[in-house]
Each structure stands twice: as structure tokens, then as C-alpha cells.
Scaffold this active site. Structure first.
Site, mmCIF file in Angstrom:
data_model
loop_
_atom_site.group_PDB
_atom_site.id
_atom_site.type_symbol
_atom_site.label_atom_id
_atom_site.label_comp_id
_atom_site.label_asym_id
_atom_site.label_seq_id
_atom_site.Cartn_x
_atom_site.Cartn_y
_atom_site.Cartn_z
ATOM 1 N N HIS B 133 2.356 6.339 -8.631
ATOM 2 C CA HIS B 133 3.238 6.542 -6.817
ATOM 3 C C HIS B 133 3.939 7.540 -7.340
ATOM 4 C CE1 HIS B 133 6.395 6.211 -3.764
ATOM 5 N NE2 HIS B 133 5.688 5.434 -3.207
ATOM 6 N N ASP B 210 5.599 -0.415 -13.583
ATOM 7 C CA ASP B 210 5.992 -0.612 -11.496
ATOM 8 C C ASP B 210 5.379 -2.051 -11.124
ATOM 9 O OD1 ASP B 210 6.120 -0.019 -9.097
ATOM 10 O OD2 ASP B 210 5.415 2.252 -9.047
ATOM 11 N N GLN B 213 4.293 -3.440 -5.668
ATOM 12 C CA GLN B 213 3.435 -4.191 -5.540
ATOM 13 C C GLN B 213 2.347 -5.336 -5.789
ATOM 14 O OE1 GLN B 213 1.998 -2.709 -2.327
ATOM 15 N NE2 GLN B 213 2.836 -0.615 -2.240
ATOM 16 N N LYS B 236 9.048 -4.807 -0.377
ATOM 17 C CA LYS B 236 7.965 -5.189 -0.478
ATOM 18 C C LYS B 236 7.660 -6.367 -0.131
ATOM 19 C CE LYS B 236 6.535 -0.420 -2.425
ATOM 20 N NZ LYS B 236 6.169 0.461 -0.723
ATOM 21 N N CYS B 374 2.373 8.393 -1.697
ATOM 22 C CA CYS B 374 3.176 9.170 -2.627
ATOM 23 C C CYS B 374 1.751 9.453 -4.002
ATOM 24 C CB CYS B 374 4.261 8.294 -2.292
ATOM 25 S SG CYS B 374 5.231 8.396 -0.604
#
Lengths: 144, 416
Positions: B133, B210, B213, B236, B374
């Protein structure tokens, strides 16, 4: 009634024929398909309208005192919206286009159904059309 | 994964209708249809318990934290620090001092880039991947501009997996950090992070993941992963927006300089010099997003009460069903076909622009994301302007996916 207002009125009436939203979208898409192609040399970043998620290129042109734009997009609904804009402004005097508010789009009830990014793109397109038209009108008045 | 068998109706299995009823926004009507919300990877809807917790905080506990001797301030501090304990256990961290509250994943990465990256210099290298991202690319690019360090990029294969053979080749004595996405937001690919961490640690290189998700879909245990930094976003994972977590190993956090100055992060301030508070407070300048932090902890409670096994089963069922249903649509091409995927389906329909497809679906009350998500470098690699992305959560249903398939057929027809 100015030529721009008259054309906008015709478009509004044309869109009122569709009750169903999908049919309205289909009409926009179909109008896009009828758009005259742009010259390949204008498919460059210099002529790209920024602010659109889809890519839009605007080719400025003039016939006498009238504007004659061509444009293209890689997205069909965007292309249809451009076609609607160009149906109103093309063959109209540059000085009129430069000063037009083109608010008729609101009356088509299209704008409020567009995503904010698409709305920004459309505003960017209108701004660019008016800028070109302003420059054309200035040139015409200098040469006359 | 493609099993159509109904879920066993045991006492431990949540009832899908009851789960859906707990999410007020799922009842929203869009253009005359009940919304089919498939934009969960952008942000997930919030259950009533999260909304209630935030409401209760503002109604009954609102006071500034770490400041007052008065009772309400103490209540707010207890709730806020309790949320830190909660997020530590959510991530399997051994020590709540390793939990820093941020505005989200983006700020967590920026914090590491700004603070941990301060000692990087010319010739140092940071490894990212081609499926990152932008929020795990741009902070490192800014750091490279400041320090003269360089980015190295792990390539991505045609089916959307990390080209894992390339990773050990890029890893070398100049590598200062590996910063990778745990689960890809645009493709759904679940990356083999355990192996990457082992390889990197073999050379003494720390790893940042990261996890934006990942945390909505499966339990994450930072100790088992032995990861150095882990970032997540509350919104999220069914919590409020504007808040997230940076997990960092205490040994790193203690050595890192503060990155923002202000109240709460100091020990003593004078004009001849200021000394800083201990971790985690050293990294939390100013009044924090107290309501957000407390709401995020409520979301963590909610997820664990629902149960990961049910969540995973439900999402894999939806992904399998959607993959089958959408594959039957003429001209539909799925982008990202890695064997291990979270419930994300990215695709293109024939030669149509994602934007057009998304606009038609919207008219039918179906919410999908369109565009580059993104991840522009990744889209460039595939030579596409973007995709249509349907990202599922446990509260989605098969009939909603049927609506999506029907909507896509209609869009394809209109745009032909």
C-alpha cells in the site's frame, strides 16, 4: 435565450424521458459512444484533465469564433458526461462558453448521483473548457 | 474452501442474522436497495457494542487521561490503559508497554520511519515489496530522501504472490529493515511472513509488518511471529476510525527517539533540556484519541467473542462462493489468484473500466471499491488502471454475492 441555455434545456428534456436510473445511465453511456475521436497526439499528459479517477483528455479547437472541442476517456460513463458537456458548448461562441456557468448539469440530476471523485473530475473538466474558451475569445478579439 | 455445506448449527456458532442485526449500517438503503457492503477492506462496519462503548465513554467517563487526581480522570485513564492491555492480549504481546496508540497503520509506519529510521544513512537499504500500500512505500521514500538510504523491492509474481526466491537475494549486510504487508489489500494474498522474518533475523534485520488487512480476518500473535513491529488500524477491524496500534518490541522502542513532542510524552521540561517519559508514553504526545482507543478495544472483544474459527470459516466460504459465481461471468478476470488469500476479490470485467462497473453496481445498492487501491506500482505491473474490488466480512451473505454477480452481468451488458 442563449444558445447554451437552449441546448441545456433540450438535454434536460431528453433526460426527463427516462424514469429509470439504469436507463439514464445507459443513455449517458450511449452518448459517449457517439463522441468523435480525438487526435492521438492529444492523448498525452499535457491534455489530460487532472482530478479524474479515470483518464480524460481534452483537445481544444476552434472554428471561427466558435469553440470545437473533442475529448476522450478510458471510462464510458465519464465519456458520456463529456459528450453531454460538448453537446452544449461545441459550435457556441468562445466568449459565451468562457462565461457560462454550465449549471444545467445539476438539472440533469446527474451530478448528485456521481461519486465525489467523479464530481471533482467533472468540475475540473468544466474549468478547463472555460479556460480554453476564455483564451480563444481573447485571441479572437485581438485579431478582429 | 468451496464447500457448500451449511454450517453446523451448534450452540457455539453465531447466528448470521443476529450478527447482521448487530451492525446498524448494514441496514442502510442505497438507491432503494438494502446495501450489499463489499468494501470491508476500505473500512468495516461497526457493531452496536462498539458504538455503545464509545457513547458510554462520552456520556459517563469523559475526562483527560494521565492528568487528574479526580475520579473521572482516573476512570478514563483506567479505561484507556485497560484498552492497552486489551490490545496487547489481542496481538499476543507479552507487555502492554509495547503497544503504542496511533491514528492508524499509516501513522504507525510513519512513526517507525521517523524514529527508528533516524539512524539510517547513505547506502542503507530498506526492503519493501511491489504489493505494498502507498502507506508502506511513501514513508520509506521520504526517509530515503532524508538519509540517503535506498528502497529495495521484492517483486510480485503474475498470480499475485511475493517472489519469495528473490527475498534472500535482496537481503544483505546493508539491509536495515524489512517492511512488508501481511495481507495484500488489493489482491488478498496472505504473505509467508514467518519465513521472511526467520530469514531476516538470520542476518539480524528487524521486520515491520503492515497488518491493516490481516487483523480483521485472523488472530495475530506477535510473539509467535517474533515480528519487530506490527501495525494495525481499528477501523478495518470493526472499530472506530482515526485510531490504531503500533506494536514494537520493547528493546527497539526504548532505544528509539521520540518523534512528536508535546504533553504526556515528557518526564521533565525545561529550557535547558527536556527528558522524556518511558514507553509507551514517550510516543504518545498530546491528548490521545481516548474514545477511539476504548472503542477499538471493544471491537477486539467483539471479534474474539464471535470467534476466529467461525469468522475464518464464514469468510472462506464467501470467498469460495464468490470466486465460483464470478468466474462464471463472461470476460471476468480475477486479479490475484494466490492459493492463500483473505476474503478479497479483485477483478476486471472484459474491457470495461472499473469506475464504470462500480458506478452501475452503486445504482443497484452494491458497494465495491474501484481504482488502484493505493497500490499504483502493483497496478502498473499488471498493466491495468485498477480493478473492481469486492472485499468480504463475516457478515456478508451468499444472497448478497448473488446480487453482485447479477449486477456484474447487467453492468457488462450496459457497457458492452
Amino acid at each position: 435565450m442563449s444558445v447554451l441555455t437552449e441546448r441545456a434545456q433540450n438535454l434536460i428534456e431528453e433526460f426527463e424521458l427516462f424514469d429509470d436510473w439504469m436507463d439514464r445511465y445507459q443513455h449517458v453511456i450511449d452518448l459517449g459512444k457517439e463522441l468523435a475521436p480525438i487526435d492521438e497526439s492529444f492523448r498525452s499528459s499535457d491534455y489530460r484533465i487532472h482530478g479524474c479517477q479515470s483518464q480524460v483528455w481534452l483537445q481544444p479547437g476552434q472554428e471561427g469564433a466558435n469553440v470545437q472541442f473533442r475529448a476522450d476517456s478510458d471510462a464510458q460513463i465519464t465519456k458520456g458526461l463529456i459528450a453531454i458537456l460538448l453537446r452544449v458548448v461545441n459550435d457556441a461562441p468562445a466568449h459565451e462558453v468562457a462565461g457560462a456557468d454550465l449549471a444545467f448539469l445539476d438539472q440533469l440530476e446527474l451530478k448528485e448521483h456521481l461519486s465525489p471523485t467523479r464530481k471533482n473530475g467533472l468540475d475540473a473538466m468544466i474549468k478547463q473548457i472555460r479556460l480554453y474558451a476564455g483564451a480563444m475569445a481573447a485571441r479572437s478579439s485581438q485579431s478582429s | 474452501m468451496n464447500s457448500i455445506a451449511a454450517m453446523p448449527n451448534t450452540a457455539n456458532t453465531p447466528d448470521l442474522d443476529a450478527v447482521r442485526a448487530a451492525f446498524p449500517a448494514l441496514q442502510t438503503e442505497v438507491h432503494g436497495h438494502q446495501v450489499a457492503y463489499f468494501d470491508n477492506a476500505a473500512t468495516a462496519q461497526k457493531p452496536q457494542v462498539v458504538l455503545d462503548r464509545i457513547d458510554q465513554y462520552y456520556r459517563q467517563e469523559n475526562a483527560n487521561v494521565h492528568r487528574g487526581v479526580h475520579t473521572m480522570s482516573q476512570l478514563a485513564t483506567d479505561a484507556y490503559e485497560g484498552a492497552r492491555e486489551r490490545m496487547a492480549s489481542f496481538l499476543g504481546a507479552s507487555d502492554s508497554r509495547e503497544i503504542i496508540f496511533t491514528r492508524g497503520t499509516t501513522e504507525a509506519i510513519n512513526l517507525v520511519a521517523s524514529s527508528f529510521g533516524r539512524s539510517f544513512g547513505p547506502g542503507d537499504e530498506i526492503i519493501v515489496s511491489a504489493m505494498e500500500h502507498h502507506s508502506n512505500i511513501v514513508p520509506w521514500q521520504l526517509l530515503c530522501e532524508r538519509t540517503g538510504a535506498r528502497l529495495q523491492v521484492v517483486p510480485v509474481t503474475e498470480d499475485g504472490e511475493l517472489d519469495i526466491e528473490e527475498f534472500p537475494i535482496l537481503l544483505n549486510a546493508r539491509t536495515r529493515l524489512v517492511a512488508l504487508v501481511h495481507v495484500s489489500n488489493s489482491l488478498g494474498t496472505i504473505n509467508p511472513v514467518r519465513r521472511i522474518i526467520t530469514d531476516a533475523h538470520g542476518l539480524g534485520v528487524p521486520v515491520l509488518l503492515d497488518g491493516a488487512q490481516a487483523t480483521p480476518h485472523a488472530p495475530v500473535n506477535v510473539q509467535e511471529l517474533d515480528v519487530d513491529f506490527y501495525c494495525l488500524s481499528s477501523h478495518k477491524m470493526f472499530g472506530p476510525t482515526g485510531v490504531g496500534v503500533l506494536y514494537g518490541k520493547a528493546e527497539h522502542l526504548e532505544a528509539m527517539p521520540p518523534w512528536q513532542g508535546g504533553g504526556d510524552m515528557i518526564e521533565e521540561v525545561s529550557f535547558t533540556g527536556t527528558t522524556f517519559n518511558e514507553i509507551p508514553h514517550k510516543f504518545e504526545a498530546g491528548t490521545p484519541n481516548i474514545a477511539g482507543v476504548i472503542g477499538m478495544a471493544a471491537a477486539a472483544d467483539y471479534l474474539e467473542t464471535l470467534g476466529w474459527s467461525w469468522i475464518k470459516q464464514q469468510e472462506q466460504d464467501l470467498l469460495g462462493y464468490a470466486t465460483t459465481q464470478l468466474s462464471g461471468i463472461e470476460g471476468l478476470r480475477i486479479i490475484g489468484t494466490a492459493p492463500k488469500k483473505a476474503a478479497v476479490l479483485s477483478f476486471l470485467v472484459g474491457a470495461t473500466h472499473p469506475y464504470d462497473v462500480g458506478s452501475v453496481l452503486d445504482r443497484l445498492g452494491i458497494a465495491v471499491r474501484t481504482g488502484h487501491h493505493c497500490t499504483q506500482p502493483l497496478m502498473k505491473q499488471y498493466g491495468i488502471p485498477g480493478t473492481v474490488r469486492a472485499s468480504f466480512a463475516f457478515y456478508n451473505t451468499r444472497p448478497e454475492i448473488d446480487r453482485l454477480a447479477e449486477g456484474l452481468r447487467r453492468a457488462a451488458q450496459m457497457l458492452a
